[in-house]
Each structure stands twice: as C-alpha cells, then as structure tokens.
Design an enzyme around this catalytic site. Structure first.
Site, PDB file in Angstrom:
ATOM      1  N   ASP A   1       0.869  -1.184   0.000  1.00  0.00           N
ATOM      2  CA  ASP A   1       0.000   0.000   0.000  1.00  0.00           C
ATOM      3  C   ASP A   1       0.901   1.228   0.000  1.00  0.00           C
ATOM      4  O   ASP A   1       1.864   1.302   0.769  1.00  0.00           O
ATOM      5  CB  ASP A   1      -0.954   0.002   1.195  1.00  0.00           C
ATOM      6  CG  ASP A   1      -2.193   0.847   0.888  1.00  0.00           C
ATOM      7  OD1 ASP A   1      -2.670   0.822  -0.259  1.00  0.00           O
ATOM      8  OD2 ASP A   1      -2.678   1.571   1.780  1.00  0.00           O
TER       9      ASP A   1
ATOM     10  N   LYS B   1      13.786   3.711 -11.837  1.00  0.00           N
ATOM     11  CA  LYS B   1      12.865   4.105 -10.760  1.00  0.00           C
ATOM     12  C   LYS B   1      13.004   3.136  -9.580  1.00  0.00           C
ATOM     13  O   LYS B   1      13.109   3.555  -8.428  1.00  0.00           O
ATOM     14  CB  LYS B   1      11.417   4.132 -11.280  1.00  0.00           C
ATOM     15  CG  LYS B   1      10.405   4.524 -10.215  1.00  0.00           C
ATOM     16  CD  LYS B   1       8.965   4.457 -10.691  1.00  0.00           C
ATOM     17  CE  LYS B   1       8.001   4.546  -9.521  1.00  0.00           C
ATOM     18  NZ  LYS B   1       6.607   4.270  -9.877  1.00  0.00           N
TER      19      LYS B   1
ATOM     20  N   HIS C   1      10.424   4.293  -3.272  1.00  0.00           N
ATOM     21  CA  HIS C   1       9.774   3.766  -2.073  1.00  0.00           C
ATOM     22  C   HIS C   1       9.495   2.257  -2.225  1.00  0.00           C
ATOM     23  O   HIS C   1       9.822   1.463  -1.364  1.00  0.00           O
ATOM     24  CB  HIS C   1       8.460   4.529  -1.878  1.00  0.00           C
ATOM     25  CG  HIS C   1       7.716   4.762  -3.173  1.00  0.00           C
ATOM     26  ND1 HIS C   1       8.208   5.579  -4.154  1.00  0.00           N
ATOM     27  CD2 HIS C   1       6.589   4.225  -3.685  1.00  0.00           C
ATOM     28  CE1 HIS C   1       7.407   5.558  -5.209  1.00  0.00           C
ATOM     29  NE2 HIS C   1       6.407   4.730  -4.946  1.00  0.00           N
TER      30      HIS C   1
HETATM   31  P1  IMP Z   1      -2.257   2.021  -3.713  1.00  0.00           P
HETATM   32  O1  IMP Z   1      -3.386   2.276  -2.765  1.00  0.00           O
HETATM   33  O2  IMP Z   1      -1.059   1.424  -3.049  1.00  0.00           O
HETATM   34  O3  IMP Z   1      -2.677   1.259  -4.934  1.00  0.00           O
HETATM   35  O4  IMP Z   1      -1.725   3.395  -4.274  1.00  0.00           O
HETATM   36  C1  IMP Z   1      -2.490   4.560  -4.168  1.00  0.00           C
HETATM   37  C2  IMP Z   1      -2.235   5.480  -5.311  1.00  0.00           C
HETATM   38  O5  IMP Z   1      -0.950   6.053  -5.161  1.00  0.00           O
HETATM   39  C3  IMP Z   1      -2.257   4.872  -6.696  1.00  0.00           C
HETATM   40  O6  IMP Z   1      -3.548   4.878  -7.230  1.00  0.00           O
HETATM   41  C4  IMP Z   1      -1.357   5.802  -7.476  1.00  0.00           C
HETATM   42  O7  IMP Z   1      -2.076   6.922  -7.917  1.00  0.00           O
HETATM   43  C5  IMP Z   1      -0.384   6.272  -6.411  1.00  0.00           C
HETATM   44  N1  IMP Z   1       0.868   5.525  -6.478  1.00  0.00           N
HETATM   45  C6  IMP Z   1       1.183   4.353  -5.877  1.00  0.00           C
HETATM   46  N2  IMP Z   1       2.449   4.006  -6.163  1.00  0.00           N
HETATM   47  C7  IMP Z   1       2.928   4.980  -6.964  1.00  0.00           C
HETATM   48  C8  IMP Z   1       4.174   5.173  -7.601  1.00  0.00           C
HETATM   49  O8  IMP Z   1       5.130   4.391  -7.501  1.00  0.00           O
HETATM   50  N3  IMP Z   1       4.291   6.305  -8.334  1.00  0.00           N
HETATM   51  C9  IMP Z   1       3.285   7.198  -8.484  1.00  0.00           C
HETATM   52  N4  IMP Z   1       2.103   7.065  -7.918  1.00  0.00           N
HETATM   53  C10 IMP Z   1       1.926   5.950  -7.168  1.00  0.00           C
END
Ligand code: IMP
Length: 207
Positions: free
Chosen positions: A76, A182, A187
């Site tokens: 997450d 990247k 992260h």
């Molecule tokens: P999630 O809940 O972990 O799927 O991530 C939440 C949101 O954060 C995603 O819908 C993306 O918009 C953003 N996000 C997650 N990881 C990345 C990344 O590595 N780069 C840019 N945006 C990210």
C-alpha cells in the site's frame, strides 16, 4: 522434475498492472513463483478502508491468504505532500473522488499546489509491504522516497503521480525514468528489497 513445482509460490494482492510490473522486476532473481489475480479463480475484491498504509497492507495480505491459502504479499502506497499537511497520503488513489483516474488525481494536486513556492513543494512517497507467510505470520517493511512536486507534468513512463514527482537529488521525474531506474531509488524498490532479504533468509533456514 518440474522446477516450478519445487519452488515457493507467493501471490500478489493487487490488480494494478503498473505495480505488478514493478514488483515482478524487483523480485525477479528470487527462486519463487509469483502468482497474480488472473492466476486464481477466487481472487477477492478487497476494500482499502483503513486509515493507515500499514493497516491496509496487512488487511489485503491477510484476506488474500485466507481465501487462497497461499503466502501473500500486499503493497500500500501513498504520496504525502507537506504543503497539504500530508495529503493525499493513504487516500492517494481516490484523491479526486472514488474511482478517480490518475490524471484527475494529478490535476487536483497540481491545482491545490499552484500557489506553493519552490521551497514549499517537498513530499515523499511511502510504501508499506505486508507479507503473510504459510503459517499466517505477518511481516511488514517500509520504504520512503523523498522529493518535490513540480508545477507541470514531465515524462510519460510510470503511473500515478510519477510525472509530477521529482525525486531528491535527481533532475528527472519518476515518469522520465525507466522501471529499472525508478526501482533503484523508489519507495517500492526500497521496501521490496527489504522483503526480498527476509524471504531469502527464510528460504535459506528451511534448506
Ligand atoms: P495504492 O493504494 O497502493 O494502490 O496506491 C495509491 C495510489 O498512489 C495509486 O492509485 C497511485 O495513484 C499512487 N501511487 C502508488 N504508487 C505509486 C508510484 O510508484 N508512483 C506514483 N504514484 C503511485
């Protein structure tokens, strides 16, 4: 003997193909078989309704293991922007509303940041990875990448907020880097390298 049958099998708790691509590359040299949602019939729809990345990641990994019986990995991630007191944070995927697109989320962020000065643009991505092993034991690790939110999109690679995030010490946004570049600094890269170490130790101890 079929090598695949002797390998450890792990399932990823995400349907996000962008994440799956990065995670596969990050775990590439581990002797494990990685399954994704398409590989099982019973993949559950898991609601991310917790207030922290940790709790969401643990919830996703636990639910998936319960349904599939397989060791499960969940990630997450959130983008924490200082000028917005840490928003969008755990709500990064639905910043511009439920089922918002990457584009809409970025547009909302850029518009909220339009009056921010250069020195007010610091932000960081945080990923929490939860791993639930074959016995149901939960492990979590964290990865953070600091940087700045720029005022115009740059680059077409990556996903999510990548085109407006300039990692610290770099002159390219995440969206101007290859997946490999990247992953070296991101992260998710940091968190998955920690998980990789943990999996390697556990596999070694079992030999
Ligand atoms: P999630 O809940 O972990 O799927 O991530 C939440 C949101 O954060 C995603 O819908 C993306 O918009 C953003 N996000 C997650 N990881 C990345 C990344 O590595 N780069 C840019 N945006 C990210």
């Amino acid at each position: 003997m079929d090598k695949k049958k002797t390998q450890k099998t792990i399932i990823l708790a995400t349907k996000n193909l962008d994440k799956i691509r990065e995670i596969r590359q990050l775990l590439t040299d581990l002797p494990i078989t990685i399954l994704i949602y398409k590989d099982v019939r019973c993949f559950p729809d898991i609601v991310e309704d917790k207030d922290t990345l940790e709790d969401n990641a643990i919830k996703k990994a636990l639910e998936l293991r319960k349904v599939t019986g397989l060791p499960s990995l969940a990630d997450d991630t959130g983008l924490f922007v200082d000028y917005l007191n840490g928003e969008p944070g755990v709500y990064s995927s639905r910043f511009a509303g439920k089922n918002a697109s990457y584009v809409h989320n970025r547009q909302k962020l850029l518009s909220l940041m339009k009056n921010a000065k250069n020195q007010e643009r610091s932000a960081y991505f945080k990923t929490v990875v939860a791993y639930v092993d074959e016995y149901g034991k939960v492990y979590t690790v964290t990865g953070i990448c600091e940087g700045n939110i720029i005022d115009k999109e740059r680059g077409t690679k990556g996903f999510g907020y990548d085109s407006i995030f300039l990692p610290k010490g770099m002159n390219k946004t995440f969206a101007e880097l290859s997946d490999e570049e990247k992953n070296k600094i991101s992260h998710r890269g940091i968190a998955f390298r920690k998980i990789k170490k943990l999996l390697k130790v556990r596999m070694k101890n079992k030999q």
